[in-house]
Write an enzyme that holds these catalytic residues in place. Structure first.
Site, short mmCIF file in Angstrom:
data_model
loop_
_atom_site.label_atom_id
_atom_site.label_comp_id
_atom_site.label_asym_id
_atom_site.label_seq_id
_atom_site.Cartn_x
_atom_site.Cartn_y
_atom_site.Cartn_z
N GLU A 1 45.36 123.95 42.34
CA GLU A 1 46.78 123.67 42.57
C GLU A 1 47.40 122.87 41.42
O GLU A 1 46.73 122.10 40.74
CB GLU A 1 46.98 122.85 43.87
CG GLU A 1 46.74 123.66 45.13
CD GLU A 1 47.18 122.95 46.40
OE1 GLU A 1 47.21 123.64 47.44
OE2 GLU A 1 47.48 121.73 46.38
N HIS B 1 39.50 122.33 44.60
CA HIS B 1 38.52 122.14 45.68
C HIS B 1 37.50 123.27 45.62
O HIS B 1 37.88 124.44 45.71
CB HIS B 1 39.28 122.15 47.02
CG HIS B 1 38.40 122.14 48.25
ND1 HIS B 1 38.83 122.64 49.46
CD2 HIS B 1 37.14 121.69 48.45
CE1 HIS B 1 37.87 122.49 50.36
NE2 HIS B 1 36.83 121.93 49.77
N HIS C 1 32.39 115.94 49.00
CA HIS C 1 32.60 115.60 50.41
C HIS C 1 31.64 116.34 51.35
O HIS C 1 31.82 116.32 52.57
CB HIS C 1 34.07 115.73 50.85
CG HIS C 1 34.70 117.07 50.60
ND1 HIS C 1 35.98 117.20 50.10
CD2 HIS C 1 34.26 118.33 50.80
CE1 HIS C 1 36.30 118.48 50.01
NE2 HIS C 1 35.27 119.19 50.43
N GLY D 1 45.62 118.25 51.78
CA GLY D 1 46.09 118.82 53.04
C GLY D 1 45.75 120.29 53.04
O GLY D 1 44.77 120.72 52.45
N SER E 1 48.68 116.86 48.88
CA SER E 1 47.45 116.06 48.96
C SER E 1 47.81 114.59 48.79
O SER E 1 48.92 114.24 48.39
CB SER E 1 46.49 116.47 47.84
OG SER E 1 46.16 117.84 47.89
N HIS F 1 37.92 113.98 54.45
CA HIS F 1 37.90 114.81 53.23
C HIS F 1 39.15 115.67 53.09
O HIS F 1 39.35 116.30 52.06
CB HIS F 1 36.66 115.69 53.21
CG HIS F 1 36.75 116.97 54.01
ND1 HIS F 1 37.18 117.01 55.31
CD2 HIS F 1 36.43 118.25 53.68
CE1 HIS F 1 37.13 118.27 55.75
NE2 HIS F 1 36.69 119.04 54.78
N GLY G 1 41.66 118.86 57.87
CA GLY G 1 40.80 119.35 58.93
C GLY G 1 41.49 120.44 59.73
O GLY G 1 42.68 120.35 60.05
N LYS H 1 44.39 130.81 45.48
CA LYS H 1 43.39 130.97 46.53
C LYS H 1 42.49 132.16 46.21
O LYS H 1 42.94 133.15 45.65
CB LYS H 1 44.08 131.24 47.87
CG LYS H 1 44.66 130.01 48.51
CD LYS H 1 43.61 129.31 49.33
CE LYS H 1 44.18 128.06 49.98
NZ LYS H 1 43.13 127.28 50.63
#
Length: 399
Positions: free
Chosen positions: A168, A182, A272, A305, A311, A328, A331, A398
């Site tokens: 991102e 991530h 994480h 997020g 984030s 982390h 969720g 993504k």
């Protein structure tokens, strides 16, 4: 979600071994049952539960488990070393142009989904060659069943994968541009994890456990030594992979904004899903964080997020009550299957309006509505982390 001053709360039926930064009423029953089963393991010193808690395979996501002389490979998860990285750039919002072209350039530089590098990028450009040479120099010492995966592991280093993994561009409150990502240990980490979980289930001391998925290795055994060896390797692989992706992403940004004199701050790069040996309550214990970060005093980290909700950059407060841990991410509150049944590509487009990203049916399971509210998750852990800044997403890649 209740106000953070109420936390932690003891999980009912766990003999106070489980302390939660979430209200029981806000957590699905199967996750609570998983946590109670973990608390029954004889080696468990204690369990700490983060506000992004949800059901996981084998063990609960958003859990921190401190064990005495034992570790459960399922409590780490199959994406060993999964984590996040972030770096602040010197670019500002008013200098941003051509985000669609930049996204295409990033997707060309960093393979996503099941794709891999046809050949590893020239690591000398980024000063990473020594670390990566050392990493693959240890490959032959891994579990022999994975030796055939060496070429695949080389090709997947510095690649994104799929699911909730992302690349991102974000803006902070001062309109400075951040690069965030991530990702984890790709196929090699999963293969190693699956191998060791299977071995653990076959060991005599795990027969008759409350849940065979929670099978453990015991300190001082050859099986534990073999697991730790492969685990440390996979964690290093994941961290190096994020470092390479960050370097490739930065290179794409520099090329895109040719002519701008660009600088980058020191990067943040944290796991994480991992194991660490730590001192907890005066004892040396093996701590597994599955969907949780270390939040020691002064530790900087990224808590993302969902797709498009931004984030948080946080600084750990070093709270011993949470075993120096924090959440982390946001969720999930809805399974991937449920999200795909409930939402359409049109819903995804509406919820990611203004963000340069995929908006097709292939990523509907990552729609923001399938996740908990990241702002509430941060609010629930005010005693675990201090907020350094909130980042809002402007571009998202993504797999």
């Amino acid at each position: 979600m209740s106000h953070s001053t109420a936390f932690p709360v003891a999980l009912s039926g766990s003999r106070d071994r489980v302390q939660m930064w979430a209200a029981e009423a806000d957590v699905e029953n199967e996750a609570l049952a998983q946590l109670r089963r973990v608390a029954q393991l004889p080696w468990v010193h204690g369990v700490r539960v983060m506000p992004d808690v949800h059901v996981g395979k084998g063990a609960t996501i958003g859990s921190v488990i401190a064990m005495n002389q034992a570790v459960s490979p399922s409590a780490v998860g199959v994406d060993i070393g999964c984590g996040v990285a972030a770096v602040r750039t010197s670019i500002r919002a008013d200098q941003l142009v051509g985000l669609e072209m930049l996204r295409a350039s990033v997707e060309a530089a960093i393979p996503v989904g099941f794709n891999a590098h046809e050949e590893l990028p020239d690591l000398r450009r980024f000063g990473l060659e020594a670390g990566v040479d050392g990493l693959f120099g240890k490959f032959e010492s891994l579990d022999e069943k994975v030796h055939r995966l060496r070429n695949k592991a080389v090709g997947q280093l510095g690649t994104l994968g799929g699911g909730n993994h992302f690349l991102e561009l974000c803006l902070d409150q001062e309109d400075r541009v951040w690069i965030t990502l991530h990702s984890g240990s790709r196929n090699i980490g999963k293969t190693l994890a699956d191998r060791h979980i299977s071995i653990a289930k076959s060991l005599g001391h795990n027969q008759g456990l409350v849940d065979r998925e929670l099978a453990v290795f015991l300190e001082g055994t050859p099986q534990m030594d073999a697991y730790k060896h492969d685990l440390w390797w996979a964690q290093e692989y994941a961290a190096k992979s994020r470092a390479l992706m960050l370097a490739l992403f930065k290179e794409s940004v520099v090329r895109h904004f040719e002519g701008l004199d660009m600088g980058f701050d020191a990067p943040i790069n944290v796991h994480h899903n991992y194991v660490n040996e730590e001192t907890i309550d005066g004892q040396t214990l093996l701590v597994t964080r599955k969907g949780a970060i270390r939040a020691g005093a002064g530790d900087l980290a990224l808590i993302p997020g969902s797709m498009g909700t931004g984030s948080y950059i946080v600084r750990g407060r070093g709270n011993p009550g949470s075993y120096f841990s924090a959440s982390h991410g946001a969720g999930r509150k809805m399974s991937r299957t449920a999200a795909k049944k409930r939402y359409s590509a049109q819903d995804l487009a509406a919820q990611t309006m203004g963000i340069e990203c995929r908006k097709d049916a292939g990523v509907v399971d990552e729609i923001p509505a399938a996740y908990k509210d990241i702002h509430q998750v941060i609010e629930a852990q005010k005693d675990l982390v201090d907020v350094v800044g909130h980042l809002r997403t402007i571009l998202c890649v993504k797999g």
